[in-house]
Design a protein around this motif. Structure first.
Motif, PDB file in Angstrom:
ATOM      1  N   UNK A 177       0.842  -1.201   0.000  1.00  0.00           N
ATOM      2  CA  UNK A 177       0.000   0.000   0.000  1.00  0.00           C
ATOM      3  C   UNK A 177       0.874   1.247   0.000  1.00  0.00           C
ATOM      4  N   UNK A 178       0.322   2.292  -0.567  1.00  0.00           N
ATOM      5  CA  UNK A 178       1.026   3.576  -0.613  1.00  0.00           C
ATOM      6  C   UNK A 178       0.787   4.351   0.676  1.00  0.00           C
ATOM      7  N   UNK A 179      -0.443   4.287   1.171  1.00  0.00           N
ATOM      8  CA  UNK A 179      -0.829   4.998   2.391  1.00  0.00           C
ATOM      9  C   UNK A 179      -1.100   3.998   3.507  1.00  0.00           C
ATOM     10  N   UNK A 180      -1.225   4.510   4.735  1.00  0.00           N
ATOM     11  CA  UNK A 180      -1.664   3.659   5.835  1.00  0.00           C
ATOM     12  C   UNK A 180      -3.000   3.042   5.440  1.00  0.00           C
ATOM     13  N   UNK A 181      -3.162   1.766   5.752  1.00  0.00           N
ATOM     14  CA  UNK A 181      -4.319   1.027   5.275  1.00  0.00           C
ATOM     15  C   UNK A 181      -4.885   0.151   6.371  1.00  0.00           C
ATOM     16  N   UNK A 182      -6.210   0.077   6.417  1.00  0.00           N
ATOM     17  CA  UNK A 182      -6.884  -0.863   7.304  1.00  0.00           C
ATOM     18  C   UNK A 182      -7.323  -2.049   6.476  1.00  0.00           C
ATOM     19  N   UNK A 183      -7.100  -3.255   7.016  1.00  0.00           N
ATOM     20  CA  UNK A 183      -7.491  -4.462   6.318  1.00  0.00           C
ATOM     21  C   UNK A 183      -8.621  -5.156   7.055  1.00  0.00           C
ATOM     22  N   UNK A 184      -9.487  -5.752   6.276  1.00  0.00           N
ATOM     23  CA  UNK A 184     -10.556  -6.588   6.816  1.00  0.00           C
ATOM     24  C   UNK A 184     -10.295  -7.991   6.311  1.00  0.00           C
ATOM     25  N   UNK A 185      -9.971  -8.912   7.204  1.00  0.00           N
ATOM     26  CA  UNK A 185      -9.672 -10.287   6.823  1.00  0.00           C
ATOM     27  C   UNK A 185     -10.969 -11.087   6.870  1.00  0.00           C
ATOM     28  N   UNK A 186     -11.249 -11.757   5.773  1.00  0.00           N
ATOM     29  CA  UNK A 186     -12.499 -12.495   5.647  1.00  0.00           C
ATOM     30  C   UNK A 186     -12.197 -13.970   5.422  1.00  0.00           C
ATOM     31  N   UNK A 187     -12.664 -14.816   6.324  1.00  0.00           N
ATOM     32  CA  UNK A 187     -12.502 -16.265   6.163  1.00  0.00           C
ATOM     33  C   UNK A 187     -13.679 -16.806   5.350  1.00  0.00           C
ATOM     34  N   UNK A 188     -13.560 -18.044   4.906  1.00  0.00           N
ATOM     35  CA  UNK A 188     -14.664 -18.664   4.164  1.00  0.00           C
ATOM     36  C   UNK A 188     -15.933 -18.712   5.007  1.00  0.00           C
ATOM     37  N   UNK A 189     -15.796 -19.054   6.279  1.00  0.00           N
ATOM     38  CA  UNK A 189     -16.965 -19.102   7.165  1.00  0.00           C
ATOM     39  C   UNK A 189     -17.603 -17.723   7.304  1.00  0.00           C
ATOM     40  N   UNK A 190     -16.762 -16.705   7.489  1.00  0.00           N
ATOM     41  CA  UNK A 190     -17.286 -15.346   7.604  1.00  0.00           C
ATOM     42  C   UNK A 190     -17.913 -14.874   6.301  1.00  0.00           C
ATOM     43  N   UNK A 191     -17.370 -15.339   5.163  1.00  0.00           N
ATOM     44  CA  UNK A 191     -17.950 -14.983   3.868  1.00  0.00           C
ATOM     45  C   UNK A 191     -19.390 -15.473   3.778  1.00  0.00           C
ATOM     46  N   UNK A 204     -21.470 -16.088   6.191  1.00  0.00           N
ATOM     47  CA  UNK A 204     -22.297 -15.281   7.097  1.00  0.00           C
ATOM     48  C   UNK A 204     -22.570 -13.916   6.474  1.00  0.00           C
ATOM     49  N   UNK A 205     -21.533 -13.315   5.898  1.00  0.00           N
ATOM     50  CA  UNK A 205     -21.663 -11.993   5.273  1.00  0.00           C
ATOM     51  C   UNK A 205     -22.657 -12.031   4.114  1.00  0.00           C
ATOM     52  N   UNK A 206     -22.608 -13.078   3.310  1.00  0.00           N
ATOM     53  CA  UNK A 206     -23.526 -13.209   2.173  1.00  0.00           C
ATOM     54  C   UNK A 206     -24.967 -13.309   2.672  1.00  0.00           C
ATOM     55  N   UNK A 207     -25.167 -14.045   3.751  1.00  0.00           N
ATOM     56  CA  UNK A 207     -26.515 -14.186   4.302  1.00  0.00           C
ATOM     57  C   UNK A 207     -27.031 -12.861   4.859  1.00  0.00           C
ATOM     58  N   UNK A 208     -26.174 -12.138   5.549  1.00  0.00           N
ATOM     59  CA  UNK A 208     -26.602 -10.890   6.186  1.00  0.00           C
ATOM     60  C   UNK A 208     -26.624  -9.708   5.233  1.00  0.00           C
ATOM     61  N   UNK A 209     -25.709  -9.699   4.260  1.00  0.00           N
ATOM     62  CA  UNK A 209     -25.577  -8.570   3.330  1.00  0.00           C
ATOM     63  C   UNK A 209     -25.402  -9.093   1.903  1.00  0.00           C
ATOM     64  N   UNK A 210     -26.503  -9.442   1.245  1.00  0.00           N
ATOM     65  CA  UNK A 210     -26.403  -9.967  -0.120  1.00  0.00           C
ATOM     66  C   UNK A 210     -25.704  -9.004  -1.080  1.00  0.00           C
ATOM     67  N   UNK A 211     -25.751  -7.709  -0.786  1.00  0.00           N
ATOM     68  CA  UNK A 211     -25.075  -6.743  -1.657  1.00  0.00           C
ATOM     69  C   UNK A 211     -23.555  -6.946  -1.643  1.00  0.00           C
ATOM     70  N   UNK A 212     -23.031  -7.495  -0.557  1.00  0.00           N
ATOM     71  CA  UNK A 212     -21.610  -7.816  -0.486  1.00  0.00           C
ATOM     72  C   UNK A 212     -21.273  -8.915  -1.488  1.00  0.00           C
ATOM     73  N   UNK A 213     -22.125  -9.937  -1.572  1.00  0.00           N
ATOM     74  CA  UNK A 213     -21.923 -11.018  -2.537  1.00  0.00           C
ATOM     75  C   UNK A 213     -21.962 -10.464  -3.953  1.00  0.00           C
ATOM     76  N   UNK A 214     -22.877  -9.542  -4.210  1.00  0.00           N
ATOM     77  CA  UNK A 214     -22.977  -8.946  -5.537  1.00  0.00           C
ATOM     78  C   UNK A 214     -21.706  -8.178  -5.874  1.00  0.00           C
ATOM     79  N   UNK A 215     -21.171  -7.439  -4.919  1.00  0.00           N
ATOM     80  CA  UNK A 215     -19.929  -6.692  -5.133  1.00  0.00           C
ATOM     81  C   UNK A 215     -18.779  -7.651  -5.442  1.00  0.00           C
ATOM     82  N   UNK A 216     -18.705  -8.746  -4.731  1.00  0.00           N
ATOM     83  CA  UNK A 216     -17.662  -9.738  -4.968  1.00  0.00           C
ATOM     84  C   UNK A 216     -17.806 -10.326  -6.371  1.00  0.00           C
ATOM     85  N   UNK A 217     -19.021 -10.630  -6.783  1.00  0.00           N
ATOM     86  CA  UNK A 217     -19.265 -11.148  -8.130  1.00  0.00           C
ATOM     87  C   UNK A 217     -18.854 -10.123  -9.175  1.00  0.00           C
TER      88      UNK A 217
END
Length: 73
Positions: free
Chosen positions: A21-35, A37-50
């Motif tokens: 990274x060029x600047x200070x950066x925050x990372x969000x680590x996503x495991x398969x299990x969390x993915x 859960x995220x898809x179930x709670x926020x389908x728009x996240x799945x759409x963004x990934x697609x």
């Protein structure tokens, strides 16, 4: 707002991704299990990934096409 290493979430084959990274950066680590859960709670996240996967596939297709055309010249 960018992502990397996303293919390892949907493809069990080993992957290797490096990012600098060029600047200070925050990372969000996503495991398969969390993915899942995220898809179930926020389908728009799945759409963004697609969308990201689709754009990267489109870019790879264009690179392959350019390479094939260069071989024909």
């Amino acid at each position: 707002g960018d992502i990397f290493g996303e293919m390892s979430l949907v493809n069990p084959r080993p992957r290797n991704a490096s990012v600098i990274t060029i600047d200070d950066t925050e990372l969000f680590v996503l495991t398969k299990d969390n993915l899942l859960i995220m898809i179930q709670k926020k389908p728009e996240f799945a759409f963004k990934l697609i969308q990201v996967l689709s754009l990267r596939l489109e870019k790879a297709d264009m690179m392959i096409e350019r390479y094939i055309l260069s071989l024909k010249q």
